[in-house]
Design a protein around this motif. Structure first.
Motif, short mmCIF file in Angstrom:
data_model
loop_
_atom_site.label_atom_id
_atom_site.label_comp_id
_atom_site.label_asym_id
_atom_site.label_seq_id
_atom_site.Cartn_x
_atom_site.Cartn_y
_atom_site.Cartn_z
N THR A 1 -42.97 -0.15 -42.40
CA THR A 1 -43.16 -1.51 -41.89
C THR A 1 -44.63 -1.89 -41.78
O THR A 1 -44.97 -3.07 -41.70
CB THR A 1 -42.50 -1.68 -40.50
N VAL B 1 -42.85 -9.58 -42.62
CA VAL B 1 -41.51 -9.64 -42.05
C VAL B 1 -41.18 -11.09 -41.68
O VAL B 1 -41.99 -11.76 -41.05
CB VAL B 1 -41.41 -8.75 -40.79
N ILE C 1 -39.42 -7.70 -45.59
CA ILE C 1 -38.26 -7.44 -44.72
C ILE C 1 -37.78 -8.78 -44.16
O ILE C 1 -38.59 -9.56 -43.64
CB ILE C 1 -38.65 -6.49 -43.55
N VAL D 1 -35.99 -5.60 -47.88
CA VAL D 1 -35.10 -4.95 -46.92
C VAL D 1 -34.45 -6.08 -46.12
O VAL D 1 -35.14 -6.97 -45.62
CB VAL D 1 -35.90 -4.02 -45.97
#
Ligand code: NAD
Length: 293
Positions: free
Chosen positions: A156, A161, A208, A229
Motif C-alpha cells: 500500500t 487509493v 486500490i 486491487v
C-alpha cells in the motif's frame, strides 16, 4: 483474472488465533474475555446480527451476555443501562446494536459508552485516536480490511487509493487508516462520495479501490485500471423471486467483469463481511489483554 481476498478463510484463521490466546489466559487462571451486546427492540436484521455476534463469542471461548430492552425504552433508561455496563468490571467491552429507535438520540448514546469498552470503535475518543495514530479501537469493517491487506501482503505504501463512500463507520475511517503511517497505510488517499464530480477520473488511476456506497454492481471494469486491487464493502439485498430466499446479496462491484481486470478482489458474500465479524472479537480481545499491561 483476479486473486480472491478470501474473508471466510482469513476470518477462520483469526478466530482460531483468538481462541488459542483465550485458552492460554484461561489455563493461567484468568477468566475468559466477556463481550456484552445491548439490543433495543425486535428489528429482524439487528436480532440476527446480535445472534451472530454471540455465536462468534462462543466459538472462540469468550463469555457473552445480552441486554434486551423494549422498543419503547426511554433515552434515560438506555443511558442508565449503559452506565451499568460501563461500571461492570466483569465485562471487557460492549456494543449497542444500531440503528436505535427514532426517539433515541444515537449520538448521545455513543457518547455515553466508556471509550475503553467501546469495542465497536464508534466513540469520538476512539475515532480521534485512530486519526492521531494512537492506541484505541478501530471500527470493525475498516480494521478488517486493513488486516486483509496485511495478511495477503498487498503493498500500500505510495499507492493511490480511492475510497468511495464517506460514512462514519466505513468510508471515512478507511480513508484515514490508509493514509496513516505504516504498512498497510502510507498511501495517497482520495475520499469520494455522492457529490464527487467525474468519479471515474479518480477510480481509473487508482491502485486500490475500496467501495462502500451500497449501490449494487456500481463499479464497472471500465472504471478501474488493469491490475487494480478492489475491495467491496457493499452488501445490499436485491430482490430475486427465482431464489429460495427471494433475494441475493449484492456488492458494489460488478464482480464478473471487474474480476477479469483486477489483480485482487473481495467477493460478496465471503469477503469483507466475515472480517468485520472477526474484528469485533479482536477488539474485545484487545480490551481484555490491555488490562494485563
Ligand atoms: P452509508 O449509506 O452510510 O453511506 C454511503 C456513502 O456512499 C455516502 O457517503 C454517499 O455519499 C456515498 N455514495 C452513495 N451513492 C454514491 C454514488 N453514486 N457515487 C459515489 N458515492 C456515493 O454507507 P455505509 O454504512 O458505509 O455502507 C455502505 C455499504 O456497505 C452498504 O451496502 C452496507 O450494507 C455495507 N456495509 C458492509 C459492511 C461489511 O461488513 N461488509 C459493514 C458496513 C456496511
Amino acid at each position: 483474472m483476479a486473486n480472491i481476498l478470501d474473508g471466510i478463510k482469513l476470518s477462520k484463521q483469526i478466530k482460531q488465533e483468538i481462541k488459542e490466546e483465550v485458552t492460554e489466559y484461561v489455563q493461567k487462571g484468568h477468566r475468559p474475555p466477556h463481550l456484552s451486546a445491548l439490543l433495543v427492540g425486535e428489528n429482524g436484521a439487528s436480532v440476527t446480527y446480535v445472534d451472530n455476534k454471540i455465536k462468534d463469542c462462543h466459538a472462540v471461548g469468550f463469555r457473552s451476555s445480552l441486554v434486551k430492552l423494549p422498543e419503547t425504552v426511554t433515552e434515560e433508561e438506555l443511558l442508565q443501562e449503559i452506565k451499568k455496563l460501563n461500571e461492570d468490571d466483569s465485562l471487557d467491552g460492549f456494543i449497542v446494536q444500531l440503528p436505535l429507535p427514532r426517539h433515541i438520540d444515537q449520538e448521545k448514546i455513543i457518547m455515553a459508552i466508556k471509550p475503553s469498552k467501546d469495542v465497536d470503535g464508534f466513540h469520538p475518543e476512539n475515532f480521534g485516536k485512530m486519526a492521531l495514530e494512537m492506541e484505541g479501537f478501530l471500527p470493525a469493517t475498516p480494521f478488517g480490511i486493513m488486516i486483509m491487506l496485511e495478511r495477503n501482503h498487498i503493498p500500500t505504501q505510495g499507492k493511490d487509493v480511492v475510497v468511495i463512500g464517506r460514512s462514519r463507520i466505513v468510508g471515512r475511517p478507511m480513508s484515514i487508516l490508509m493514509s496513516r503511517k505504516g504498512e498497510p497505510g502510507d498511501a495517497t488517499v482520495t475520499l469520494t462520495h455522492s457529490r464527487t464530480k467525474d468519479l471515474e477520473e479518480y477510480t481509473k488511476k487508482a491502485d486500490i479501490v475500496i467501495t462502500a456506497l451500497g449501490v449494487p454492481h456500481f463499479l464497472k471494469a471500465s472504471m478501474i485500471k488493469e491490475g487494480a486491487v478492489v475491495v467491496d464493502v457493499g452488501i445490499t439485498r436485491v430482490e430475486d423471486p427465482t431464489r429460495e430466499r427471494g433475494f441475493y446479496l449484492a456488492g458494489d462491484v460488478d464482480y464478473p467483469e471487474v474480476f477479469e481486470k483486477a489483480s485482487w478482489i473481495t467477493p460478496v458474500p465471503g469477503g469483507v463481511g466475515p472480517m468485520t465479524r472477526a474484528m469485533l472479537l479482536k477488539n474485545t480481545m484487545l480490551a481484555y489483554t490491555r488490562k494485563f499491561l
